[in-house]
Scaffold this motif. Structure first.
Motif, mmCIF file in Angstrom:
data_model
loop_
_atom_site.group_PDB
_atom_site.id
_atom_site.type_symbol
_atom_site.label_atom_id
_atom_site.label_comp_id
_atom_site.label_asym_id
_atom_site.label_seq_id
_atom_site.Cartn_x
_atom_site.Cartn_y
_atom_site.Cartn_z
ATOM 1 N N GLN A 1 50.083 30.264 42.125
ATOM 2 C CA GLN A 1 50.056 28.874 42.548
ATOM 3 C C GLN A 1 50.947 28.723 43.765
ATOM 4 O O GLN A 1 52.018 29.344 43.837
ATOM 5 N N ASP A 2 50.513 27.878 44.718
ATOM 6 C CA ASP A 2 51.346 27.627 45.884
ATOM 7 C C ASP A 2 52.434 26.626 45.524
ATOM 8 O O ASP A 2 52.553 26.215 44.361
ATOM 9 N N GLU A 3 53.208 26.195 46.495
ATOM 10 C CA GLU A 3 54.339 25.302 46.223
ATOM 11 C C GLU A 3 53.903 23.949 45.671
ATOM 12 O O GLU A 3 54.695 23.235 45.054
ATOM 13 N N ASP A 4 52.629 23.582 45.856
ATOM 14 C CA ASP A 4 52.101 22.334 45.307
ATOM 15 C C ASP A 4 51.415 22.531 43.956
ATOM 16 O O ASP A 4 50.870 21.586 43.390
ATOM 17 N N GLY A 5 51.399 23.773 43.453
ATOM 18 C CA GLY A 5 50.773 24.066 42.177
ATOM 19 C C GLY A 5 49.294 24.394 42.268
ATOM 20 O O GLY A 5 48.635 24.569 41.250
ATOM 21 N N ILE A 6 48.771 24.487 43.477
ATOM 22 C CA ILE A 6 47.349 24.770 43.678
ATOM 23 C C ILE A 6 47.104 26.275 43.549
ATOM 24 O O ILE A 6 47.868 27.088 44.073
ATOM 25 N N VAL A 7 46.011 26.625 42.887
ATOM 26 C CA VAL A 7 45.683 28.030 42.637
ATOM 27 C C VAL A 7 45.478 28.794 43.946
ATOM 28 O O VAL A 7 44.929 28.272 44.908
#
Length: 63
Positions: free
Chosen positions: A26-32
């Motif tokens: 996940q990136d820093e925004d929680g996106i896969v």
């Protein structure tokens, strides 16, 4: 097996990362984010499980 994801549909549930951290992150925004589009055979079962548990079904598998 080939794996693809649609990050625009991600709701940041994190199931994929918890089950298959070798394949998903996940990136820093929680996106896969996809780490391996062609995971090794020993990860196929867990990737299939992850795809079935994704609440928005954004993980696609091509055999």
């Amino acid at each position: 097996m080939r794996v693809s994801v649609d990050p625009d549909r991600c709701v940041s549930a994190g199931q994929c990362v918890m089950l298959a951290p070798e394949v998903f992150d996940q990136d820093e925004d929680g996106i896969v984010t996809l780490l391996q589009s062609e995971p090794p055979a020993e990860l196929h079962a867990v990737v299939r499980q992850t795809a079935s548990l994704c609440p928005v079904r954004l993980i696609r598998i091509t055999e």
